[in-house]
Design an enzyme around this catalytic site. Structure first.
Site, PDB file in Angstrom:
ATOM      1  N   GLU A  61       0.828  -1.212   0.000  1.00  0.00           N
ATOM      2  CA  GLU A  61       0.000   0.000   0.000  1.00  0.00           C
ATOM      3  C   GLU A  61       0.860   1.259   0.000  1.00  0.00           C
ATOM      4  O   GLU A  61       0.607   2.202  -0.765  1.00  0.00           O
ATOM      5  CB  GLU A  61      -0.913   0.031   1.241  1.00  0.00           C
ATOM      6  CG  GLU A  61      -1.894  -1.113   1.338  1.00  0.00           C
ATOM      7  CD  GLU A  61      -1.316  -2.338   2.039  1.00  0.00           C
ATOM      8  OE1 GLU A  61      -0.102  -2.603   1.889  1.00  0.00           O
ATOM      9  OE2 GLU A  61      -2.075  -3.039   2.713  1.00  0.00           O
ATOM     10  N   ALA A 173      12.592 -46.247  -8.142  1.00  0.00           N
ATOM     11  CA  ALA A 173      13.996 -46.583  -8.431  1.00  0.00           C
ATOM     12  C   ALA A 173      14.091 -48.066  -8.766  1.00  0.00           C
ATOM     13  O   ALA A 173      13.244 -48.867  -8.352  1.00  0.00           O
ATOM     14  CB  ALA A 173      14.877 -46.270  -7.223  1.00  0.00           C
ATOM     15  N   LEU A 215      20.186 -29.619  -3.739  1.00  0.00           N
ATOM     16  CA  LEU A 215      18.870 -29.077  -3.367  1.00  0.00           C
ATOM     17  C   LEU A 215      18.727 -27.588  -3.690  1.00  0.00           C
ATOM     18  O   LEU A 215      17.990 -26.873  -3.022  1.00  0.00           O
ATOM     19  CB  LEU A 215      18.565 -29.345  -1.874  1.00  0.00           C
ATOM     20  CG  LEU A 215      18.630 -30.811  -1.433  1.00  0.00           C
ATOM     21  CD1 LEU A 215      18.294 -30.927   0.052  1.00  0.00           C
ATOM     22  CD2 LEU A 215      17.680 -31.681  -2.249  1.00  0.00           C
ATOM     23  N   ARG A 218      18.188 -24.522  -9.947  1.00  0.00           N
ATOM     24  CA  ARG A 218      19.063 -24.222 -11.081  1.00  0.00           C
ATOM     25  C   ARG A 218      18.188 -24.125 -12.317  1.00  0.00           C
ATOM     26  O   ARG A 218      17.794 -25.125 -12.904  1.00  0.00           O
ATOM     27  CB  ARG A 218      20.132 -25.313 -11.235  1.00  0.00           C
ATOM     28  CG  ARG A 218      21.046 -25.399 -10.039  1.00  0.00           C
ATOM     29  CD  ARG A 218      22.122 -26.431 -10.184  1.00  0.00           C
ATOM     30  NE  ARG A 218      21.615 -27.788 -10.394  1.00  0.00           N
ATOM     31  CZ  ARG A 218      21.164 -28.592  -9.426  1.00  0.00           C
ATOM     32  NH1 ARG A 218      21.120 -28.159  -8.167  1.00  0.00           N
ATOM     33  NH2 ARG A 218      20.726 -29.803  -9.698  1.00  0.00           N
ATOM     34  N   GLU A 280      11.378 -33.984  -0.821  1.00  0.00           N
ATOM     35  CA  GLU A 280      11.890 -34.672  -2.006  1.00  0.00           C
ATOM     36  C   GLU A 280      12.567 -35.976  -1.607  1.00  0.00           C
ATOM     37  O   GLU A 280      13.517 -36.409  -2.247  1.00  0.00           O
ATOM     38  CB  GLU A 280      12.906 -33.778  -2.733  1.00  0.00           C
ATOM     39  CG  GLU A 280      12.296 -32.697  -3.569  1.00  0.00           C
ATOM     40  CD  GLU A 280      13.298 -32.122  -4.567  1.00  0.00           C
ATOM     41  OE1 GLU A 280      13.977 -32.897  -5.268  1.00  0.00           O
ATOM     42  OE2 GLU A 280      13.400 -30.896  -4.618  1.00  0.00           O
ATOM     43  N   GLY A 282      13.095 -40.000  -0.358  1.00  0.00           N
ATOM     44  CA  GLY A 282      12.874 -41.285  -0.996  1.00  0.00           C
ATOM     45  C   GLY A 282      11.627 -41.952  -0.437  1.00  0.00           C
ATOM     46  O   GLY A 282      10.863 -41.348   0.326  1.00  0.00           O
ATOM     47  N   PRO A 283      11.428 -43.227  -0.813  1.00  0.00           N
ATOM     48  CA  PRO A 283      10.215 -43.952  -0.434  1.00  0.00           C
ATOM     49  C   PRO A 283       9.956 -44.071   1.067  1.00  0.00           C
ATOM     50  O   PRO A 283       8.811 -44.032   1.499  1.00  0.00           O
ATOM     51  CB  PRO A 283      10.444 -45.338  -1.046  1.00  0.00           C
ATOM     52  CG  PRO A 283      11.425 -45.119  -2.161  1.00  0.00           C
ATOM     53  CD  PRO A 283      12.285 -43.990  -1.730  1.00  0.00           C
TER      54      PRO A 283
END
Ligand code: AOF
Ligand code: ZN
Length: 351
Positions: A61, A173, A215, A218, A280, A282-283
């Site tokens: 504002e 994977a 991480l 890019r 991000e 893994g399983p």
């Protein structure tokens, strides 16, 4: 993506609000909200535009008021603001008073500010000073443009997005651990976009050891901030020469001999002002997040690839009975290069 709204004279309040939202898309103000403000004459001739560029910087504002070619133009003008103007003295003075003192006659508000220091008091202060206030214009679009801010202020914890990449038949994977090239270059670039939209990117120790990710974001032309790296270490040793270690990550699990209470971790992140986290992992980490009910949004990259066998499924653990499945609402489906990106949220009450 919806086309940006050009700010031209004579637009209605909804379109002006969408234009104010569009103006905030390239800002990274967290832990402050994304806020845009447009000042127009009573017949909606555009006088100025302002956004809040960063945490601790001038609010939208006051930026819009300062951008007027002549300060007297504010007298009798209308301010269209995506978020309720603040009425408190923070690191900057209250926007309500700046609007009132400038002579603004009408304020159109997108969303009420969930910050407990504001939360309706800005609207009240304007009304009491005789300013006409119209609220709830394009409210959902305002929240959708910065969902993490609203989530964080409401619950005190970051909004969690779980990202996963898997073959069409659900494999993250192969048995030899290879996973890096499941999705296409386009999908991987899209993950960098996703990173750029989050305050932090979180992985488990297993991912650091297996993939050594940095991480970072890019992307060509990206100049915004880099997300904070977070590693759920558990009881594993992270090699000191890992790329992520150069970035001074937040690490969880060291003092607790390996056990990490995700809900507690999220509270800690929230108190540090982290409003959004991209998981991000893994399983195994994905399984922990899903079973703890802490995931707010799933972003699933489905590769145009068939594993045609079982390697490491996207989420570890056993699927014993259909009653265990989490019901989702798919909110978006897009082709990303040759792959598919599915965005889904848990149904109300299932998280
Ligand atoms: C507005 N307009 O452009 C923004 C607002 O520490 P401060 O002074 O920057 O205050 C931060 C709080 O002010 C933030 O938590 C939110 O409630 C509000 N942000 N308000 O009227 C703006 N960025
Ligand atoms: Zn303000």
């Amino acid at each position: 993506m919806r086309r940006a709204v050009d700010i031209v004279d004579g637009l209605g309040v909804d379109e002006l609000m969408l234009a104010a939202i569009d103006a905030t898309r390239s800002t990274y103000p967290h832990p402050n909200p994304r806020v845009g403000a447009v000042i127009v004459t009573p017949d909606h001739t555009v006088l100025s535009l302002g956004v809040c560029h960063g945490d601790g910087l001038a609010h939208a504002e006051t930026t819009a008021l300062d951008a007027l070619s002549d300060s007297s133009l504010a007298k009798g003008a209308t301010a269209i603001v995506t978020l309720e103007p603040c009425s408190h003295q923070g690191r900057t003075p209250p926007c309500t008073d700046a609007l009132i003192n400038a002579g603004i006659a009408k304020v159109v508000v997108g969303a009420v500010d969930p910050d407990p220091r504001v939360s309706g008091s800005g609207i009240r202060r304007l009304s009491e000073a005789g300013v006409e206030v119209l609220t709830g214009i394009a409210n959902e679009a305002v929240i959708a443009a910065d969902p993490a801010y609203f989530h964080h202020r409401q619950f005190g914890i970051p909004r969690v997005t779980l990202k996963m990449a898997a073959t069409l038949d659900g494999q993250a994977a192969a048995l030899d651990g290879t996973s890096q090239w499941i999705t296409s270059a386009e999908a991987r670039d899209d993950v960098h976009r996703l990173r750029s939209e989050n305050d932090a990117v979180l992985v488990g120790a297993g991912t650091v050891i297996a993939d050594d990710p940095s991480l970072t974001v890019r992307r060509d032309g990206y100049e915004g901030p880099q997300p904070l790296p977070i590693v759920v270490v558990g009881n594993r040793e992270i090699p000191r020469e890992s790329k992520v270690m150069e970035r001074d990550p937040l690490m969880y699990g060291l003092e607790t001999q390996g056990s990490v209470d995700l809900a507690e971790m999220l509270k800690d992140l929230g108190s540090r002002g982290i409003m959004s986290v991209l998981v991000e992992g893994g399983p195994t980490l994905a399984r922990s997040f899903v079973t703890s009910g802490t995931v707010d949004s799933f972003v699933w990259y489905v590769a145009a690839k068939l594993a045609a066998g079982t390697g490491f499924p996207a989420i570890a653990g056993r699927f014993e009975s259909i009653a265990e499945a989490l019901d989702l609402i798919v909110v978006d489906v897009q082709m990303v290069g040759p792959d598919i990106r599915v965005t889904a949220v848990p149904t109300e009450g299932s998280a």
